[in-house]
Scaffold this motif. Structure first.
Motif, PDB file in Angstrom:
ATOM      1  N   SER A 335       0.819  -1.284  -0.063  1.00 40.39           N
ATOM      2  CA  SER A 335       0.084  -0.078  -0.072  1.00 40.39           C
ATOM      3  C   SER A 335       0.644   1.201  -0.065  1.00 40.39           C
ATOM      4  O   SER A 335       0.622   2.333  -0.532  1.00 40.39           O
ATOM      5  N   VAL A 336       1.927   1.400   0.786  1.00 40.96           N
ATOM      6  CA  VAL A 336       2.680   2.350   0.757  1.00 40.96           C
ATOM      7  C   VAL A 336       3.586   2.470  -0.647  1.00 40.96           C
ATOM      8  O   VAL A 336       3.695   3.390  -1.067  1.00 40.96           O
ATOM      9  N   VAL A 337       3.877   1.412  -1.044  1.00 40.32           N
ATOM     10  CA  VAL A 337       4.513   1.503  -2.380  1.00 40.32           C
ATOM     11  C   VAL A 337       3.683   2.259  -3.581  1.00 40.32           C
ATOM     12  O   VAL A 337       4.066   2.989  -4.063  1.00 40.32           O
ATOM     13  N   MET A 338       2.154   1.734  -3.525  1.00 41.69           N
ATOM     14  CA  MET A 338       1.402   2.518  -4.306  1.00 41.69           C
ATOM     15  C   MET A 338       1.369   3.850  -4.259  1.00 41.69           C
ATOM     16  O   MET A 338       1.006   4.612  -5.031  1.00 41.69           O
ATOM     17  N   LYS A 339       1.378   4.297  -2.681  1.00 41.56           N
ATOM     18  CA  LYS A 339       1.203   5.770  -2.354  1.00 41.56           C
ATOM     19  C   LYS A 339       2.308   6.599  -3.062  1.00 41.56           C
ATOM     20  O   LYS A 339       2.588   7.476  -3.748  1.00 41.56           O
ATOM     21  N   ILE A 340       3.556   5.912  -3.177  1.00 44.87           N
ATOM     22  CA  ILE A 340       4.552   6.502  -3.578  1.00 44.87           C
ATOM     23  C   ILE A 340       4.713   6.569  -5.093  1.00 44.87           C
ATOM     24  O   ILE A 340       5.184   7.440  -5.743  1.00 44.87           O
ATOM     25  N   ALA A 341       4.405   5.340  -5.773  1.00 46.62           N
ATOM     26  CA  ALA A 341       4.202   5.190  -7.096  1.00 46.62           C
ATOM     27  C   ALA A 341       3.531   6.287  -7.993  1.00 46.62           C
ATOM     28  O   ALA A 341       3.822   6.536  -9.104  1.00 46.62           O
ATOM     29  N   GLN A 342       2.410   6.728  -6.951  1.00 48.51           N
ATOM     30  CA  GLN A 342       1.642   7.914  -7.900  1.00 48.51           C
ATOM     31  C   GLN A 342       2.371   8.733  -8.379  1.00 48.51           C
ATOM     32  O   GLN A 342       2.065   9.514  -9.306  1.00 48.51           O
ATOM     33  N   LYS A 343       3.578   9.135  -7.601  1.00 52.17           N
ATOM     34  CA  LYS A 343       4.217  10.218  -8.103  1.00 52.17           C
ATOM     35  C   LYS A 343       5.314  10.121  -9.114  1.00 52.17           C
ATOM     36  O   LYS A 343       6.134  10.823  -9.497  1.00 52.17           O
ATOM     37  N   ILE A 368      -1.878 -10.733  -0.596  1.00 56.58           N
ATOM     38  CA  ILE A 368      -1.291  -9.879  -1.494  1.00 56.58           C
ATOM     39  C   ILE A 368      -2.207  -9.935  -2.661  1.00 56.58           C
ATOM     40  O   ILE A 368      -2.467  -8.710  -3.226  1.00 56.58           O
ATOM     41  N   ARG A 369      -3.236 -10.900  -2.981  1.00 55.35           N
ATOM     42  CA  ARG A 369      -4.084 -10.957  -4.215  1.00 55.35           C
ATOM     43  C   ARG A 369      -4.956  -9.714  -3.845  1.00 55.35           C
ATOM     44  O   ARG A 369      -5.544  -9.018  -4.734  1.00 55.35           O
ATOM     45  N   VAL A 370      -5.702  -9.726  -2.459  1.00 56.41           N
ATOM     46  CA  VAL A 370      -6.734  -8.817  -2.174  1.00 56.41           C
ATOM     47  C   VAL A 370      -6.015  -7.461  -2.253  1.00 56.41           C
ATOM     48  O   VAL A 370      -6.743  -6.384  -2.637  1.00 56.41           O
ATOM     49  N   CYS A 371      -4.823  -7.311  -1.949  1.00 60.84           N
ATOM     50  CA  CYS A 371      -4.354  -5.970  -1.872  1.00 60.84           C
ATOM     51  C   CYS A 371      -3.919  -5.431  -3.303  1.00 60.84           C
ATOM     52  O   CYS A 371      -4.221  -4.267  -3.455  1.00 60.84           O
ATOM     53  N   LEU A 372      -3.546  -6.370  -4.130  1.00 62.33           N
ATOM     54  CA  LEU A 372      -3.366  -6.039  -5.430  1.00 62.33           C
ATOM     55  C   LEU A 372      -4.667  -5.467  -6.121  1.00 62.33           C
ATOM     56  O   LEU A 372      -4.733  -4.336  -6.738  1.00 62.33           O
ATOM     57  N   LEU A 373      -5.786  -6.199  -5.815  1.00 65.20           N
ATOM     58  CA  LEU A 373      -7.088  -5.854  -6.439  1.00 65.20           C
ATOM     59  C   LEU A 373      -7.583  -4.542  -5.763  1.00 65.20           C
ATOM     60  O   LEU A 373      -8.194  -3.868  -6.535  1.00 65.20           O
ATOM     61  N   ASP A 374      -7.470  -4.396  -4.423  1.00 63.53           N
ATOM     62  CA  ASP A 374      -7.799  -2.965  -4.060  1.00 63.53           C
ATOM     63  C   ASP A 374      -7.022  -1.976  -4.563  1.00 63.53           C
ATOM     64  O   ASP A 374      -7.696  -0.782  -4.649  1.00 63.53           O
ATOM     65  N   ASN A 375      -5.742  -2.089  -4.978  1.00 58.45           N
ATOM     66  CA  ASN A 375      -4.988  -1.153  -5.478  1.00 58.45           C
ATOM     67  C   ASN A 375      -4.905  -0.797  -7.027  1.00 58.45           C
ATOM     68  O   ASN A 375      -4.442  -0.068  -7.740  1.00 58.45           O
ATOM     69  N   LEU A 376      -5.927  -1.813  -7.661  1.00 53.81           N
ATOM     70  CA  LEU A 376      -5.798  -1.695  -9.127  1.00 53.81           C
ATOM     71  C   LEU A 376      -6.171  -0.290  -9.565  1.00 53.81           C
ATOM     72  O   LEU A 376      -5.846   0.281 -10.720  1.00 53.81           O
ATOM     73  N   PRO A 377      -7.348   0.277  -9.157  1.00 48.56           N
ATOM     74  CA  PRO A 377      -7.749   1.772  -9.529  1.00 48.56           C
ATOM     75  C   PRO A 377      -6.677   2.574  -9.587  1.00 48.56           C
ATOM     76  O   PRO A 377      -6.505   3.743 -10.261  1.00 48.56           O
ATOM     77  N   ILE A 378      -5.592   2.527  -8.762  1.00 45.60           N
ATOM     78  CA  ILE A 378      -4.478   3.357  -8.555  1.00 45.60           C
ATOM     79  C   ILE A 378      -3.620   3.308  -9.590  1.00 45.60           C
ATOM     80  O   ILE A 378      -3.058   4.358 -10.412  1.00 45.60           O
ATOM     81  N   MET A 379      -3.521   2.018 -10.085  1.00 41.18           N
ATOM     82  CA  MET A 379      -2.443   1.784 -11.089  1.00 41.18           C
ATOM     83  C   MET A 379      -2.761   1.415 -12.397  1.00 41.18           C
ATOM     84  O   MET A 379      -2.116   1.176 -13.432  1.00 41.18           O
ATOM     85  N   ILE A 380      -4.044   1.179 -12.669  1.00 41.04           N
ATOM     86  CA  ILE A 380      -4.668   0.756 -13.944  1.00 41.04           C
ATOM     87  C   ILE A 380      -4.218   1.459 -15.048  1.00 41.04           C
ATOM     88  O   ILE A 380      -4.024   0.998 -16.283  1.00 41.04           O
TER      89      ILE A 380
END
Length: 789
Positions: A335-343, A368-380
């Motif tokens: 989740s922290v990775v996705m927060k940083i990756a937005q920039k 991990i699978r649930v975390c990936l699915l939850d963060n899909l909108p951020i990285m799609i």
């Protein structure tokens, strides 16, 4: 600028090889060095190049040579990283990591308080290392000596007078005054007694004073002179006591940088910040225990968006990705990775994050699978369509059949996110099959979410299968025992109303929705009313645009009616007849009689005779108006009274409504025995049912002679009634006055208009029962999506 570049290139061509190319010049404070952006020729990587022109600055050559020597020998994370150096009689080049002067950030005020504290902490650690571990003095500590790397870290340079305390002939004693702007940053004891005073005071005194000036510059901008020493404007209140001890006028009472660092690092101190904790713990993240990792991540979550982006991208992100993939970091780290990756830029995201995401989708770890699915909108939006369709979706599809309901539900929800990245073939084949499974899931919430998902992706489905799939799925969900599933289906039907044809709405959707108008749950009933209203408006709009009839228009009259026309006529109620059902019935009956063609056979004369002149009959309009006042009793009298003979040929209309009404009135009253001619009502119902069940094929049309009725008589209604009564009652005689006056062998025609002579050349075909095939049509080449739901 072009001249300078050409001069530099000419100098390089005549000296030792230097595998770096010069770029743009970077403006810095007054310095003995000229700074350029550069690139490495071998791989094109970024670097910075410090250039010293020997002929132009010969007096300062010892400072340049001392700086090169100290940079190459002093190794510390807070010191500028040197890549290569070249020295000739004409120039000195020092290639380093790509740097940006700290002064740029100070002028733009682009750093937050937390970032400044983090940078000062890094410089303080480097100065402590120089003073304590290296037993040296920097001697020129100021904002112009500090740079930031590509990762945002503060790096210390300006080693022109860096000297060891063990060296009695150190550069700082002889050449300290040659450092640009040295007088402005000189402590009071040096301004009073010169550079040799350094030997009489604590070794840390000079660098401590200069570090205090650096602290003032970072929070306020330029340092103009000794008049500003001691001012606390812009400095955080919790740092002000430490700052005052650093700039103490008495060098022996002055606090060292190491002491300042220790005070700030105490629990609750001014350097006890989440960002500083993060930088200290990120390198050992993979080796931390579970509790230490949880504490580290909790500090990481406290970080706000105003922290240095470059540091997170260059330093924190790679370490976190390693922890997630190999170190057991888990969903929190991701989740922290996705927060940083937005920039990150799209190029950096593709290079650093996308490969890890693809590998993580192959992980059997459900968390991990649930975390990936939850963060899909951020990285799609950052993931290429080919990667999603070919690599991520095939791994993601296993979630539709996972034994854990949470995985199945999250997978269904994720469809809305990735639908824009899937090909039409994937959507209309495999995806619909997977959604067909989840629509039958044992969990009512998953069934409900599948219905919602289908409603939202409806317009992404293929046009050829869209309506069939949606109607089958939604109408099935309308019968779901789960109340929210039914409600979701109604909402989906309403939202996708434009996806269905008017025929589908009227024939399939409305019949399925209407039962829910009386659903046991008010929530469903209310939504069903809204859905029905929506679809009725659409159907009514379509109906208003349809023609009144599709039947061909009647042929225009040419002076007289064609007696051979076989086009049937339907009685239509006139406006004056709309209020009475009897008026409509009489109009229909008389219209049917008026369509009978041929000559009327003569019959025995009767007292009740209605004779009209031939000219009157021939010129009467086809559809004679029927008098609205005709009553049901008159209709009954007409049915049981034998018509009078006439020698006149009939047209399409036998008489006007008024004459027909008078004729019905003249028929007289009928006795009770006359009702027996109709037979028992129950028997009649049975006969009607039998007629429907045993519907015969249409017999061959009889050949009608040129003179169908003998003696120019009227149709034999009495004979027809007698035949019908005989069928019902067997040998029961007809009522008085209804005896058949014609021959016994006459056969009534289809409309009951009397008997006709049938040619022997065209015998009637036997009655054959017509079988109606009620089996549904085969789907043919259809994909069969309706059956799948």
């Amino acid at each position: 600028m072009d001249f300078l570049k050409s001069a530099v290139a000419s100098a390089i061509s005549g000296g030792p090889p230097f595998p770096y190319s010069f770029g743009d010049r970077v403006d810095v404070d007054d310095s003995i060095w000229t700074l350029y952006n550069g690139t490495r020729r071998e791989d094109g990587s970024n670097c910075s190049i410090f250039s010293f022109d020997v002929p132009a600055n010969k007096s300062r050559l010892p400072l340049a040579r001392n700086a090169v020597k100290k940079l190459r020998t002093l190794r510390h994370p807070g010191v500028i990283k040197v890549l290569d150096t070249v020295e000739t009689d004409s120039y000195i080049y020092v290639a380093t990591e790509r740097l940006v002067p700290l002064r740029w950030h100070i002028k733009r005020k682009s750093m937050s308080e937390e970032t400044i504290k983090w940078g000062l902490f890094s410089i303080a650690q480097t100065v402590k290392f120089i003073n304590d571990d290296a037993s040296s003095i920097h001697g020129s500590l100021k904002a112009a000596s500090v740079y930031t790397s590509e990762s945002g870290e503060w790096k210390l340079g300006g080693f022109e007078v860096l000297s060891s305390l063990k060296d009695d002939e150190a550069v700082i004693y002889r050449y300290g005054s040659l450092v640009p702007e040295s007088a402005r940053y000189m402590p009071p004891e040096l301004a009073k007694s010169g550079w040799e005073t350094i030997k009489k005071n604590p070794a840390t005194a000079l660098d401590a004073y200069n570090f205090g000036i650096l602290l003032f510059e970072t929070f306020n901008g330029d340092f103009l002179g000794s008049d500003q020493v001691g001012q606390t404007k812009g400095i955080p209140s919790n740092m002000q006591p430490g700052y005052k001890r650093l700039i103490n006028a008495n060098p022996k009472s002055r606090s060292s940088v190491a002491h300042f660092l220790d005070q700030g690092r105490r629990n609750g101190g001014f350097l006890d910040t989440p960002l500083i904790k993060l930088t200290e713990g990120v390198d050992s993240l993979g080796m931390k225990s579970e509790n230490e990792r949880e504490e580290f991540l909790s500090d990481l979550d406290q970080l706000s968006d105003d922290f240095p982006e470059e540091y997170f991208k260059m330093k924190i992100l790679p370490e976190l990705l390693k922890s997630v993939e190999f170190g057991g970091g888990g969903p929190k780290v991701f989740s922290v990775v996705m927060k940083i990756a937005q920039k990150l830029s799209d190029e950096d995201f593709d290079a650093k994050v996308t490969p890890v995401v693809v590998r993580l989708f192959q992980s059997p770890d459900r968390a991990i699978r649930v975390c990936l699915l939850d963060n899909l909108p951020i990285m799609i939006d950052r993931l290429p369509q080919k990667i999603v369709n070919d690599k991520i979706y095939p791994q993601m599809v296993t979630g539709f059949t996972d034994v854990a309901p949470l995985i199945r539900e999250q997978t269904v929800k994720a469809v809305l996110t990735i639908i824009t990245k899937l090909s039409d073939r994937t959507i209309n084949s495999d995806l619909l099959k997977q959604l067909a499974r989840t629509s039958n899931d044992e969990q009512p919430g998953i069934r409900t979410n599948t219905t919602i998902c289908l409603g939202k992706i409806a317009r992404s489905l293929g046009v050829s299968t869209r309506s069939k799939v949606l109607i089958a799925a939604f109408t099935r969900s309308l019968r779901d025992p789960f109340v929210h599933a039914r409600n979701a289906s109604l909402q989906a039907l309403t939202a996708t109303a434009d996806c269905f044809t008017d025929e589908d709405i009227a024939g399939k959707i409305l019949p399925a929705v209407c039962p829910l108008l009386l659903d046991k749950e008010k929530l469903v009933r209310d939504q069903a009313n809204k859905s029905v209203d929506t679809y009725l408006r659409q159907v009514r709009k379509a109906a208003s645009q349809m023609p009144d009839t599709v039947l061909p228009p009647p042929a225009p009259d040419a002076g007289r009616t064609n007696s051979n026309s076989t086009t049937p006529r339907m009685g239509t109620p006139q406006p004056s007849e709309a209020a009475s059902w009897t008026g409509w019935a009489i109009s229909s009956f008389t219209n049917k009689i008026s369509t009978a063609a041929g000559d009327i056979e003569p019959s025995s004369p009767s007292a009740n005779t209605l004779a009209l002149p031939p000219s009157t009959l021939e010129t009467r309009p086809v559809s004679a108006p029927v008098r609205a006042s005709a009553s049901a009793s008159a209709l009954h009298r007409q049915a049981i009274t034998s018509p009078p003979p006439t020698s006149t040929r009939t047209s399409t209309s036998s008489a006007s409504a008024s004459n027909a009404a008078d004729y019905f009135q003249d028929a007289g009253d009928v006795g009770e025995d006359d009702f027996e001619a109709w037979g028992d009502m129950d028997d009649d119902d049975t006969a009607f049912k039998d007629a429907v069940d045993e519907q015969p094929k249409a017999p061959a049309k009889p050949t009608v002679s040129a003179k169908p009725f003998e003696d120019d008589g009227e149709p034999d209604f009495a004979g027809w009634l007698a035949a019908q009564a005989g069928k019902k009652t067997g040998s029961k005689p007809l009522p008085k006055g209804l005896g058949k006056p014609g021959s016994a062998g006459a056969r009534p025609n289809a409309l009951g208009a009397g008997s006709r002579k049938v040619s022997a050349a065209a015998p009637a075909k036997p009655m054959v029962k017509k079988v109606i095939d009620t089996k549904p049509k085969e789907a043919g080449d259809d994909d069969g999506w309706g059956d799948g739901w």
